[in-house]
Design an enzyme around this catalytic site. Structure first.
Site, mmCIF file in Angstrom:
data_model
loop_
_atom_site.group_PDB
_atom_site.id
_atom_site.type_symbol
_atom_site.label_atom_id
_atom_site.label_comp_id
_atom_site.label_asym_id
_atom_site.label_seq_id
_atom_site.Cartn_x
_atom_site.Cartn_y
_atom_site.Cartn_z
ATOM 1 N N LYS A 62 0.904 -1.074 0.093
ATOM 2 C CA LYS A 62 -0.102 -0.019 0.063
ATOM 3 C C LYS A 62 0.817 1.294 0.079
ATOM 4 O O LYS A 62 0.475 2.366 -0.386
ATOM 5 C CB LYS A 62 -0.796 0.052 1.119
ATOM 6 C CG LYS A 62 -2.187 0.049 0.819
ATOM 7 C CD LYS A 62 -3.513 -0.052 1.866
ATOM 8 C CE LYS A 62 -3.039 0.000 3.416
ATOM 9 N NZ LYS A 62 -4.019 -0.218 4.302
ATOM 10 N N LYS A 74 -6.178 -7.965 -1.387
ATOM 11 C CA LYS A 74 -6.128 -9.159 -1.982
ATOM 12 C C LYS A 74 -4.297 -9.708 -2.182
ATOM 13 O O LYS A 74 -4.070 -11.069 -2.250
ATOM 14 C CB LYS A 74 -6.234 -9.017 -3.762
ATOM 15 C CG LYS A 74 -7.564 -8.745 -4.173
ATOM 16 C CD LYS A 74 -8.014 -8.821 -5.405
ATOM 17 C CE LYS A 74 -9.438 -8.634 -5.637
ATOM 18 N NZ LYS A 74 -10.049 -7.538 -5.250
ATOM 19 N N VAL A 105 -9.255 -13.677 -30.325
ATOM 20 C CA VAL A 105 -9.365 -13.630 -31.629
ATOM 21 C C VAL A 105 -9.245 -12.317 -32.261
ATOM 22 O O VAL A 105 -10.120 -11.338 -31.594
ATOM 23 C CB VAL A 105 -10.593 -14.291 -32.260
ATOM 24 C CG1 VAL A 105 -10.725 -14.207 -33.718
ATOM 25 C CG2 VAL A 105 -10.860 -15.617 -31.657
ATOM 26 N N ILE A 108 -12.239 -9.477 -32.461
ATOM 27 C CA ILE A 108 -13.295 -9.599 -31.599
ATOM 28 C C ILE A 108 -13.084 -9.165 -30.104
ATOM 29 O O ILE A 108 -12.185 -9.282 -29.409
ATOM 30 C CB ILE A 108 -13.371 -11.271 -31.197
ATOM 31 C CG1 ILE A 108 -13.886 -12.089 -32.577
ATOM 32 C CG2 ILE A 108 -14.659 -11.476 -30.219
ATOM 33 C CD1 ILE A 108 -14.110 -13.578 -32.234
ATOM 34 N N GLY A 191 4.130 -9.371 -29.420
ATOM 35 C CA GLY A 191 2.761 -9.643 -29.738
ATOM 36 C C GLY A 191 2.343 -9.584 -31.215
ATOM 37 O O GLY A 191 1.719 -10.349 -31.911
ATOM 38 N N ASP A 255 0.769 -3.805 -38.369
ATOM 39 C CA ASP A 255 -0.055 -2.442 -38.626
ATOM 40 C C ASP A 255 1.261 -1.710 -39.221
ATOM 41 O O ASP A 255 2.521 -1.628 -38.890
ATOM 42 C CB ASP A 255 -0.454 -2.185 -37.418
ATOM 43 C CG ASP A 255 -1.581 -2.864 -36.877
ATOM 44 O OD1 ASP A 255 -2.244 -3.776 -37.756
ATOM 45 O OD2 ASP A 255 -1.875 -2.683 -35.736
HETATM 46 P P1 8DG Z 1 3.122 -6.600 -27.616
HETATM 47 O O1 8DG Z 1 2.320 -6.072 -28.854
HETATM 48 O O2 8DG Z 1 4.062 -7.176 -27.573
HETATM 49 O O3 8DG Z 1 1.875 -7.224 -26.725
HETATM 50 O O4 8DG Z 1 3.018 -5.143 -26.754
HETATM 51 P P2 8DG Z 1 2.778 -3.748 -27.223
HETATM 52 O O5 8DG Z 1 3.698 -3.433 -28.545
HETATM 53 O O6 8DG Z 1 3.532 -2.499 -26.006
HETATM 54 O O7 8DG Z 1 1.204 -3.411 -27.313
HETATM 55 P P3 8DG Z 1 0.500 -3.034 -28.642
HETATM 56 O O8 8DG Z 1 -0.976 -3.320 -27.976
HETATM 57 O O9 8DG Z 1 0.907 -3.531 -29.813
HETATM 58 O O10 8DG Z 1 0.384 -1.259 -28.574
HETATM 59 C C1 8DG Z 1 1.356 -0.664 -29.064
HETATM 60 C C2 8DG Z 1 1.601 0.499 -28.216
HETATM 61 O O11 8DG Z 1 0.604 1.457 -28.670
HETATM 62 C C3 8DG Z 1 1.384 0.508 -26.768
HETATM 63 O O12 8DG Z 1 2.722 0.167 -26.246
HETATM 64 C C4 8DG Z 1 1.324 1.926 -26.393
HETATM 65 C C5 8DG Z 1 0.327 2.366 -27.460
HETATM 66 N N1 8DG Z 1 -1.162 2.412 -26.983
HETATM 67 C C6 8DG Z 1 -1.515 3.059 -25.966
HETATM 68 N N2 8DG Z 1 -2.948 2.711 -25.730
HETATM 69 C C7 8DG Z 1 -3.325 1.980 -26.803
HETATM 70 C C8 8DG Z 1 -4.540 1.277 -27.105
HETATM 71 O O13 8DG Z 1 -5.385 1.285 -26.404
HETATM 72 N N3 8DG Z 1 -4.285 0.340 -28.237
HETATM 73 C C9 8DG Z 1 -3.433 0.101 -28.756
HETATM 74 N N4 8DG Z 1 -3.272 -0.656 -29.780
HETATM 75 N N5 8DG Z 1 -2.231 0.700 -28.500
HETATM 76 C C10 8DG Z 1 -2.238 1.597 -27.473
HETATM 77 O O14 8DG Z 1 -0.964 3.783 -25.149
HETATM 78 CA CA CA Z 2 -0.289 -3.385 -32.142
#
Ligand code: 8DG
Ligand code: CA
Ligand code: CA
Length: 334
Positions: A62, A74, A105, A108, A191, A255
């Site tokens: 905390k 928790k 998915v 979704i 990811g 993307d």
């Molecule tokens: P990962 O793909 O390895 O799981 O991790 P990541 O690269 O950190 O996550 P990501 O979901 O692909 O998002 C890329 C970056 O976009 C994330 O690090 C910060 C920025 N981002 C936000 N908010 C959001 C959101 O709501 N959706 C998405 N797609 N990206 C976001 O700050």
């Molecule tokens: Ca992404």
């Protein structure tokens, strides 16, 4: 014991707490659709992950920023019993489990998943028997479900980065591409692949649409030859699709966003994340009288109305303006 593959994947002494907090976070996002609780659990997990010492009690937790009474309780329950009643109940709830599964998915979301489950569609096999209920993005997500569940090794993203750079240079060598997301934060696996592209002549105002339209289509046509295997969507400034580094490789989500030159560093910062880091930095910007988003950094006047974007020519500039100590991408894994 610790799998320390990469400096960015630093060893976490509170990993068992983080695991249950992240599971609770996902439950709040996908099943309860309570974004505030989702954020609270993620913030708590990120603070615990960064804490250099193993937490021994809820009271100790905390004291950390972002951990309140409920999460402290928790932590105590988990320390004392080795489990959480709340999670046990969630595990028993078959509809909640089905919703969580379907949201894995691509395409979704929580609302669609709940609707499918209400209609008795609860497994990936059920989805495959009900493809008429899915849109194009969701069909692609289903087609590659098993592939998209696999993490992408850093070396494979490096390979794809080189391919993208070559393809883009073939169109015009003044384009710049930056792969952001967890890859830029130095993670050993990711990811998906989040690429940003800009060009010195790409302006917010004039001719952006025309420029973008032609460029993204040209690029994607080029990528379809030996990298892109499916298109989810393509607009003027954003491509979402599927790629394979080679014909035998696992299919990956890719993307690509085309960003005006003057917005590039704000976009690179935003899409590098992590999203918890972004939230912290945005809050700091506000305290310093600025509003920060994926497009720009703008001063907020006394009336609360944002002014014109400040000129920015590097990520460091953004940190400087808001008086925030610069953090390298590898230091943004919170
Ligand atoms: P990962 O793909 O390895 O799981 O991790 P990541 O690269 O950190 O996550 P990501 O979901 O692909 O998002 C890329 C970056 O976009 C994330 O690090 C910060 C920025 N981002 C936000 N908010 C959001 C959101 O709501 N959706 C998405 N797609 N990206 C976001 O700050
Ligand atoms: Ca992404
Ligand atoms: Ca990513």
């Amino acid at each position: 014991m610790s799998k320390r593959k990469n400096p960015a994947d630093t060893y976490n002494k509170n990993a068992n707490f983080c695991d249950f907090l992240m599971e609770l976070a996902d439950y709040e996002k996908n099943v309860s659709r309570n974004i505030h609780k989702y954020n609270a659990y993620r913030k708590a997990a990120s603070v615990l992950a960064a804490h250099p010492k193993k937490i021994e009690s809820g009271d100790e937790a905390k004291k950390l920023n972002g951990i309140g009474e409920k999460i402290a309780k928790k932590i105590d329950e988990f320390i004392q019993t080795g489990k959480l009643r709340k999670l046990e109940n969630i595990h028993q709830d078959t509809d909640a489990q089905a919703i969580s599964l379907l949201t894995r998915v691509s395409g979704i979301g929580p609302v669609k998943a709940a609707e499918l489950v209400r209609n008795g569609i609860k497994t990936i096999e059920d989805l495959r028997n009900n493809e008429n209920k899915l849109n194009h993005h969701q069909l692609i997500g289903l087609k590659y479900f098993e592939d998209f569940e696999r993490k992408i090794p850093r070396s494979e993203i490096q390979e794809i980065e080189t391919m993208l750079q070559k393809k883009i240079a073939k169109i015009d060598c003044n384009y710049t591409i930056t792969i952001c997301g967890s890859y830029r934060r130095g993670k050993s696996e990711s990811g998906d692949i989040d690429a940003l592209v800009t060009h010195p002549t790409l302006k917010v105002s004039e001719g952006k649409k025309k420029h973008s339209e032609v460029f993204l289509k040209t690029l994607v046509d080029e990528l379809k030859i030996d990298l892109v295997v499916d298109v989810i969507s393509i607009g003027d400034t954003k491509f979402m699709g599927v790629c394979r580094a080679s014909s035998e490789s696992t299919a990956r989500r890719l993307d690509i966003r085309l960003v005006p030159h003057e917005q590039y560093y704000c976009a690179v910062l935003y899409f590098t994340g992590s999203d918890v880091f972004n939230k912290t930095m945005r809050a700091h910007a506000l305290e310093k009288g600025f509003t920060l988003n994926e497009y720009s950094l703008r001063p907020v006047g006394i009336t609360g109305v944002p002014g014109e974007p400040v000129p920015i020519s590097s990520e460091e500039d953004i940190f400087d303006y808001i008086d925030y100590p610069f953090k390298k991408p590898e230091e943004r894994n919170m």
